[in-house]
Design an enzyme around this catalytic site. Structure first.
Site, PDB file in Angstrom:
ATOM      1  N   ASP A  14      45.317  44.925  38.178  1.00  0.00           N
ATOM      2  CA  ASP A  14      46.064  46.006  37.533  1.00  0.00           C
ATOM      3  C   ASP A  14      47.168  45.374  36.684  1.00  0.00           C
ATOM      4  OD1 ASP A  14      47.003  48.468  36.825  1.00  0.00           O
ATOM      5  OD2 ASP A  14      47.909  48.943  38.765  1.00  0.00           O
ATOM      6  N   ASP A 110      43.639  49.049  31.559  1.00  0.00           N
ATOM      7  CA  ASP A 110      44.438  47.999  32.194  1.00  0.00           C
ATOM      8  C   ASP A 110      44.097  47.760  33.648  1.00  0.00           C
ATOM      9  OD1 ASP A 110      45.295  50.420  33.114  1.00  0.00           O
ATOM     10  OD2 ASP A 110      47.428  49.975  32.962  1.00  0.00           O
ATOM     11  N   GLU A 111      42.944  48.209  34.083  1.00  0.00           N
ATOM     12  CA  GLU A 111      42.666  48.185  35.513  1.00  0.00           C
ATOM     13  C   GLU A 111      41.159  48.037  35.748  1.00  0.00           C
ATOM     14  OE1 GLU A 111      43.573  51.233  39.281  1.00  0.00           O
ATOM     15  OE2 GLU A 111      43.860  51.866  37.210  1.00  0.00           O
TER      16      GLU A 111
END
EC number: 2.7.7.7
Length: 366
Positions: A14, A110-111
Site C-alpha cells: 500500500d 496504489d494498492e
C-alpha cells in the site's frame, strides 16, 4: 488455524499517501506541509482524494469535503490531481512487482496483493521480497510504500496498515489467531459504522468476542458475511490472489441513524453518496453507462431503479441528478427511508482522457 497444507506467502503493498507523496516529491515547496489533493474548497466545493501525513494530523481524510478539510486546516495547500502522472508511477510500481511474481491482484492505483509463494528470483522469503520491493520503490521512484506479510490476504492487508508510513509488518501462522482475537471489530472486512455499532450493542468489541458465537449465530445476526467472520477470526482466509479481476460495478451506500422523511434530506444524502462514487470511479479511471439507485425503507423493503446512457459517465453532478430523478419516480414524499445507495455499471471499453472534474478519495492504479 489453517490446516497442515503449505502456507501461501502473501504480501499486501500500500503506497503511503500516494497522490500527495507524488506531489511532494515533484514540488519541493510542498514538502513537510499539509497537502490536500482533490477538489477546491471554494464554491460548491470538491472532495479530498488524499492528504499528506502532515494534513492527516488535523483529521483530514479521503472522501471528506474539501470545505471541511479547509476548516480543519486553514493553512492546507489544495492541489489538483495529475492522474496521468499517478498512472505512470503506478505502472512503474507494477513493473517492480513483476520482477518477483505474476500473481498480482491490483485493488486500485496504489494498492495490490502479491502471491510470492514461488517468487521468480528464488528469494524464498516473503519478508525479504517485501523489503526488496520497498527498497526498489524508494530508489527508483523516491516514494515510500508500506507492506504487510502473512499467509492470507486479510491478515496481510491489516498488517500493511500497522506501521505506516514506510512500514513492514509480518504476522506469521503462530501469531495470527491471537492477532485476530485482539483486532477491533471495525477492522474486520465488511464491518462499516452501522454494523460495528450493532456489534458493540451486542457486546462484541473484538475478534475474541466474535469467536464466542457459532457460525450459525453470526450468520443469523449478520447475514452471509457472518460466515466470513467465523472463518477469519480463526485465521482462515482461502481467497486466492486473482491477477485479472474485472470490475463489474462500483458504488457506495449509507444506512442512516434515523429514517429520512423529507426529499430535502434525501437529496442531501444523495449528494454525498454521489461524490463518494464519483471519487472511486475517478480513482479507478472508470466510466459507466448505467446508474442504479438503491432504496431500503424503514420496513426493510428494498427496491432498485436504474437509468442507462448512450455515453459513459462518472461525474458527480450526473450521478446526483440521475439518482434524484430515479428517486422522484418512486413517490418519496410519504416514504421513510433508512438506506440509499448509488452504483455505476456497464463499463465496457473506455479510452480515458485527461480528467475534467476533480472528485475522489485515494484508490489505486496498479
Amino acid at each position: 488455524m489453517p490446516s497442515a497444507t503449505p502456507y501461501r506467502k502473501i504480501i499486501h503493498i500500500d503506497m503511503d499517501a500516494f497522490y500527495a507523496s507524488v506531489e511532494q516529491r515533484d514540488e519541493p515547496e510542498y514538502r513537510g506541509k499539509p497537502i490536500v489533493v482533490g477538489g477546491s474548497p471554494e464554491g460548491r466545493g470538491g472532495v479530498v482524494a488524499t492528504a499528506s501525513y502532515e494534513a492527516r494530523k488535523f483529521g483530514i481524510r479521503s472522501a471528506m469535503s474539501a470545505k471541511q478539510a479547509k476548516q480543519l486546516c486553514p493553512q492546507a495547500i489544495f492541489v489538483r490531481p495529475r492522474f496521468a502522472v499517478y498512472k505512470e508511477v503506478s505502472q512503474h510500481i507494477r513493473e517492480i512487482f513483476r520482477r518477483y511474481t505474476d500473481l498480482i491482484e491490483p485493488l486500485s492505483l496504489d494498492e495490490a496483493y502479491l502471491d510470492v509463494t514461488e517468487d521468480k528470483l528464488g528469494v524464498g522469503s516473503a519478508i525479504e521480497v517485501a523489503k526488496q520491493i520497498k527498497q526498489a520503490i524508494q530508489e527508483e521512484l523516491n516514494l515510500t510504500a508500506s507492506a504487510g506479510v502473512s499467509i492470507n490476504k486479510f491478515v496481510a492487508k491489516i498488517a500493511s496498515d500497522i506501521n505506516k508510513p514506510d512500514g513492514l509488518k509480518f504476522i506469521g501462522p503462530s501469531a495470527i489467531e491471537k492477532f485476530m482475537e485482539n483486532l477491533p471489530v471495525e477492522k474486520f472486512f465488511g464491518v462499516g459504522k452501522v454494523t460495528a455499532e450493532k456489534m458493540k450493542k451486542m457486546g462484541l468489541h473484538t475478534g475474541a468476542d466474535l469467536k464466542t458465537l457459532t457460525e450459525q449465530e453470526l450468520t443469523q445476526h449478520f447475514g452471509k458475511v457472518g460466515g466470513f467472520y467465523y472463518q477469519i477470526v480463526r485465521g482462515i482466509d482461502n481467497r486466492p490472489v486473482q491477477p485479472h479481476r474485472e470490475t463489474k460495478s462500483m458504488g457506495a451506500e449509507d444506512t442512516f441513524a434515523y429514517d429520512l422523511t423529507t426529499t430535502e434530506d434525501m437529496h442531501e444524502e444523495l449528494d454525498k453518496i454521489a461524490q463518494t462514487v464519483a471519487a472511486r470511479l475517478d480513482r479507478y479511471q472508470l466510466k459507466g453507462r448505467t446508474v442504479t439507485l438503491k432504496i431500503k425503507y424503514s420496513d426493510f423493503k428494498q427496491i432498485t431503479r436504474n437509468q442507462s446512457f448512450n455515453h459513459p459517465v462518472r461525474d458527480a453532478d450526473t450521478l446526483t441528478q440521475t439518482a434524484k430523478q430515479l428517486l422522484a419516480a418512486t413517490n418519496p414524499e410519504d416514504a421513510r427511508i433508512r438506506l440509499l445507495g448509488i452504483s455505476v455499471s456497464n463499463f465496457g471499453e473506455q479510452p480515458i482522457k485527461e480528467k475534467k472534474t476533480v472528485i475522489g478519495e485515494q484508490l489505486s492504479l496498479f
